[in-house]
Every structure is written in C-alpha cells, then in structure tokens.
Design an enzyme around this catalytic site. Structure first.
Site, mmCIF file in Angstrom:
data_model
loop_
_atom_site.group_PDB
_atom_site.id
_atom_site.type_symbol
_atom_site.label_atom_id
_atom_site.label_comp_id
_atom_site.label_asym_id
_atom_site.label_seq_id
_atom_site.Cartn_x
_atom_site.Cartn_y
_atom_site.Cartn_z
ATOM 1 C CB CYS A 237 35.525 71.229 77.476
ATOM 2 S SG CYS A 237 37.359 71.973 78.075
ATOM 3 C CE LYS B 199 38.103 74.520 73.388
ATOM 4 N NZ LYS B 199 39.095 73.515 73.460
HETATM 5 N N1 SAJ Z 1 32.127 60.470 76.708
HETATM 6 C C1 SAJ Z 1 31.102 59.424 76.073
HETATM 7 N N2 SAJ Z 1 31.339 58.542 75.148
HETATM 8 C C2 SAJ Z 1 31.991 58.868 74.112
HETATM 9 C C3 SAJ Z 1 33.343 60.095 74.641
HETATM 10 C C4 SAJ Z 1 33.236 60.574 75.553
HETATM 11 O O1 SAJ Z 1 30.154 59.111 77.183
HETATM 12 O O2 SAJ Z 1 32.198 58.167 73.062
HETATM 13 C C5 SAJ Z 1 32.243 61.309 77.987
HETATM 14 C C6 SAJ Z 1 33.157 61.278 78.630
HETATM 15 O O3 SAJ Z 1 33.477 60.015 79.596
HETATM 16 C C7 SAJ Z 1 33.385 62.421 79.425
HETATM 17 C C8 SAJ Z 1 33.015 63.398 78.303
HETATM 18 O O4 SAJ Z 1 32.241 62.433 77.221
HETATM 19 O O5 SAJ Z 1 32.536 62.708 80.471
HETATM 20 C C9 SAJ Z 1 33.788 64.362 77.662
HETATM 21 O O6 SAJ Z 1 35.103 63.286 77.348
HETATM 22 P P1 SAJ Z 1 35.915 63.506 76.080
HETATM 23 O O7 SAJ Z 1 36.967 62.673 76.122
HETATM 24 O O8 SAJ Z 1 35.223 63.321 74.894
HETATM 25 O O9 SAJ Z 1 36.512 64.915 75.951
HETATM 26 P P2 SAJ Z 1 37.351 66.154 77.298
HETATM 27 O O10 SAJ Z 1 36.292 66.929 77.783
HETATM 28 O O11 SAJ Z 1 38.187 65.371 77.959
HETATM 29 O O12 SAJ Z 1 38.182 67.165 76.228
HETATM 30 C C10 SAJ Z 1 37.570 67.660 75.178
HETATM 31 C C11 SAJ Z 1 38.063 67.393 73.717
HETATM 32 N N3 SAJ Z 1 37.495 67.916 72.726
HETATM 33 C C12 SAJ Z 1 36.769 67.317 71.612
HETATM 34 O O13 SAJ Z 1 37.345 65.988 71.451
HETATM 35 C C13 SAJ Z 1 36.280 67.896 70.539
HETATM 36 C C14 SAJ Z 1 39.582 68.172 73.767
HETATM 37 O O14 SAJ Z 1 40.198 67.873 72.531
HETATM 38 C C15 SAJ Z 1 39.349 69.512 74.165
HETATM 39 O O15 SAJ Z 1 40.772 70.065 74.135
HETATM 40 C C16 SAJ Z 1 38.816 69.694 75.415
HETATM 41 O O16 SAJ Z 1 37.514 68.999 75.397
HETATM 42 C C17 SAJ Z 1 38.630 71.122 76.044
HETATM 43 O O17 SAJ Z 1 39.546 71.459 76.658
HETATM 44 O O18 SAJ Z 1 37.968 71.794 75.273
#
Ligand code: SAJ
Length: 417
Positions: free
Chosen positions: A255, A201
């Site tokens: 997360c 995780k």
């Molecule tokens: N972000 C960027 N650039 C990107 C992708 C995301 O700046 O290319 C930013 C987003 O805007 C946001 C942050 O990163 O602020 C995180 O967003 P995210 O969409 O990557 O992830 P979360 O936090 O919504 O969900 C994550 C996911 N983990 C992964 O993709 C490895 C999800 O699958 C998990 O279940 C979740 O964390 C969790 O609960 O752990």
C-alpha cells in the site's frame, strides 16, 4: 439471511468474508486462484494472521469458497490493484474482471461494494460504466466505495475496531453499505460520497509515507552531524504535538509505496508526496553505503540479511526494501545470505540462521521481527568470519552484541564522524 459474494480472497477479502460470515451473512468467497479455493475447501488458510484460524473455524458454516461468482444480494470486491510501474497508474485487470462477472448476475436492488484502493474518480469513470453494461442504471443497483484500513499483523482487530469511511453513489447506497459493515465493525462508520472516500484512503497512506520519509531524512542529517537520531527522536517526541516515526531501511508493503502514486499521477501541484517516495526508496542504497563503510578493505565480503518481510512479525514480502538492498549489495560484489523464519517464499533461498551466518562478515537487520531479539550473539559469533552488525531497525540489544565481540552500527547512530 442475506447472501454476500466476496470477490478476491487475499489479505483483505478473506478476513472480511469470514467476519461477515461469523456475523450471520451467508458468504460465498470467490477467487480466480484455484489453489486458494481448493485449500479453503480443505480447511487450509492461504496466509497467517493473528486470530484468522479461530475466525475460520467459527465462520465455517456460513462460508464457502468457489472459483466462480454466484448470485447474491451484495457483491464485495477486494481484488488487488497493483501499480503498473511504466505508467504509475493501477493495473485494474482484476477489478475489471470482477466487475464484469458481477454484471452478468446483477439484479435490481443489489449492492456492489468496492474495497480495492483506486485513484480518485475511478468509481465514476471506470467502475459504474462496467456495471451498467448489465443493462441496469446506477440507482437501480446500489454502489459504495469502502476502503479498507486494517494493518497487516493486526488485520482482524483493526477491521473490527477501526472507524470506517463509506462513500456511496447516493445516500441510500452509503446507508445500506453502512448497515452491512455495522454487522461486525465496532468503530464509528462515517458516510460520504464516493470521490471523497477514494481520496481519503490515498491521503491516509501518503500521510504515513511522508512521515516515515521525515524520519528517514532526519536519520541521515543526524548521521552527518554526529548525533544519535534515536535519542533525538525520543527527546523530540516528549513535545506534546510531536510524534516522529522510526527511520528504517525503506518502506514496503502493498500500500504505502504504491498509493501515493495514485494520488499524484495526474496532479500538477504535488511536490512533497513524490519527494517522500524518493527519500524512502533510496533507503536501501543508504543502508548499503553504511554497510560498505563498515566493511571497507575487506576482501570478498559475505553479508547476512536478517529479515526479508516488508515489516516486523509478518510473512509478507510484497515491495520489501530487502529485495532492493540484496540486489544492490550483489551488484557491489557482496555475497548475500538470507534468513527470515517467518517468510515462506522469496526470490532468494531462505536459509536457517546457522547456514546464513556461517562465514559471514556482517549481519544486516532489515526486518524488525521480534524473534530476532532471541538470537544469541555468542553462538552466532562462533560461526562468523568477522563480527560486524548493522542494525537498520534499531531492534537488537546492542550492548549484548558488543559484549560478544561485535562491532555494532545502527542506522542514524551518528557514529561515523
Ligand atoms: N515503517 C518504517 N517506520 C515506521 C513505520 C513503518 O520504516 O515508523 C515501514 C515498515 O517497516 C513498512 C512500511 O513502512 O516497510 C509500511 O508499514 P506500515 O506498518 O506503516 O503500514 P502497512 O503497509 O502495513 O499498512 C498501511 C496502513 N496505513 C496507515 O497506517 C496509514 C494500514 O492502516 C492500511 O490499511 C494499509 O497500509 C493498506 O492496506 O492500505
């Protein structure tokens, strides 16, 4: 029909409880927050998520919300484990009180599942000993660690379709937990031990953080070199083994900005993971630096922040980079007005679009909500004092905004040379 008690009715616990209820389990959802329980009893959901209302309607007859634990065959904990920022370890108080309440009703043969994100080793040294205070030994009750993987905005779809990792204290525990999840999971279910599941995780979210940090770092390098990073990423991603993510104003959510700390807090070997955290955490400062460059020489500047949710199309502001950006901007003497049509509660007043842009000198896109694409530049232009747009997500149609008289800058666009 087996009875499951789900402890914690937040973004993960509630959808999980409803999926289990709609798959035929008798589910009691427990939360210490009286308001959430009362609302659920009255048919009101505490947050929105695609498909959740429909699922609630479907699951209703097998689901009840309560403030106190009730005896069941299976107990599933989905309580938050927020980061304690003084010591870089999770605050385990919610999980602890859930475990203690389970201990008071635990019977031989019951299964306990933990979904909350925790540092490696937590189940062995913290969780099991609390459960054993019930007088039962591990083995007399079953235990599995089953981390959630669903992404907010697609929670239900991903809870059903993603593959799932289940770590048992023994093979029987993992198999029984696997059967529970197979009632609604269409992806594959992989069984392992508890420690490995805890580690998996954490490395998943650290992997994403490191990859976003890479995108954020190259955006800044591209800027120094006068190159548009968006074009460069698009071209690099034509390589069959390259898939660079999107630069942005920072990483938020409950997360990704937190889990990497759980991974590295006791490690003497980690270098890349903390550095990625630092790079992502500095992005609001970088965005502010660029906005300041745009507004150089302007007296008493007012800026409008478009979006305070931590990412696009969600109403969640936990750990949002918007908050850091706003506070930094205020410290620099900017007046900051905020607009986010999805978010309901925030530390700063949430204004309508008209109020937020009135007499403003610059729009700053922090969150990539799709609805922002429908904003009409000509109408906004009429209300603003100066027409500047800084797009920290590369979200909007910049040609349209330029036509309406806006000076447009995009994160990593390389135009400062
Ligand atoms: N972000 C960027 N650039 C990107 C992708 C995301 O700046 O290319 C930013 C987003 O805007 C946001 C942050 O990163 O602020 C995180 O967003 P995210 O969409 O990557 O992830 P979360 O936090 O919504 O969900 C994550 C996911 N983990 C992964 O993709 C490895 C999800 O699958 C998990 O279940 C979740 O964390 C969790 O609960 O752990």
């Amino acid at each position: 029909m087996k009875r499951i008690c789900v402890l914690g009715l937040g973004y993960i616990g509630l959808p999980t409880a409803l999926l289990l209820a709609s798959s035929g389990f008798e589910v009691v959802g427990v939360d210490i927050n009286r308001k959430i329980v009362e609302n659920l009893k009255n048919g009101i959901l505490p947050f929105s998520e695609p498909g959740l209302e429909e699922l609630f309607a479907k699951a209703h007859k097998n689901f009840e919300a309560e403030e106190k634990i009730e005896p069941a065959d299976i107990y599933l904990i989905a309580a938050p484990t927020p980061l304690d920022k003084y010591v870089d370890v999770p605050d385990m108080k919610y999980v602890k009180s859930a475990l203690e309440s389970i201990g008071s009703v635990l019977e031989p043969g019951n299964l306990v599942i933990l979904e909350s994100t925790v540092p490696v080793g937590t189940c062995e040294r913290f969780v099991i000993p609390i459960l054993e205070k019930s007088g039962l030994r591990a083995g007399e009750f079953h235990f599995a660690y089953c981390p959630e993987r669903a992404i907010p905005g697609r929670t239900l779809y991903e809870m059903v379709h993603n593959d799932r990792i289940i770590g048992g204290i023994d093979r029987t525990s993992a198999e029984i937990a696997g059967e529970v999840y197979s009632s609604f999971v269409k992806g594959s279910i992989y069984l392992t031990n508890v420690r490995t599941a805890e580690f998996v995780k954490l490395i998943e979210n650290a992997y994403r953080d490191v990859n976003i940090a890479f995108a954020n770092e190259i955006a800044q390098i591209a800027e120094e070199l006068g190159i548009n990073v968006w074009e460069a990423i698009e071209l690099a991603n034509k390589h069959p083994r390259v898939n660079i993510l999107r630069p942005g104003p920072g990483v938020g959510g409950h997360c990704i900005p937190i889990d990497p700390f759980f991974l590295v807090s006791n490690s003497l070997r980690s270098r890349l993971i903390p550095l990625a955290r630092e790079i992502n955490d500095q992005m609001p400062n970088y965005v502010l630096k660029k906005v300041k460059e745009m507004l150089l020489g302007l007296k008493d500047p007012t800026i409008t922040v478009l979006g305070v949710a931590y990412k696009g199309n969600v109403d969640d502001t936990r750990e949002t980079p918007a908050l850091k950006f706003i506070k930094l901007a205020e410290n620099e003497g900017f007046r900051v007005k905020v607009h986010d049509p999805l978010v309901r509660n925030f530390e700063y007043p949430l204004l309508s679009l008209e109020e937020a842009v009135k007499d403003s000198d610059c729009l700053v896109v922090i969150t990539d909500h799709d609805v922002f694409r429908d904003i009409k530049p000509e109408e906004v232009a009429k209300l603003m004092r100066n027409r500047n747009l800084f797009d920290a997500r590369n979200l909007l149609n910049h040609e349209k905004w330029r036509k309406a008289g806006f000076r447009v800058r995009v994160i990593g666009d390389g135009s400062s040379l």
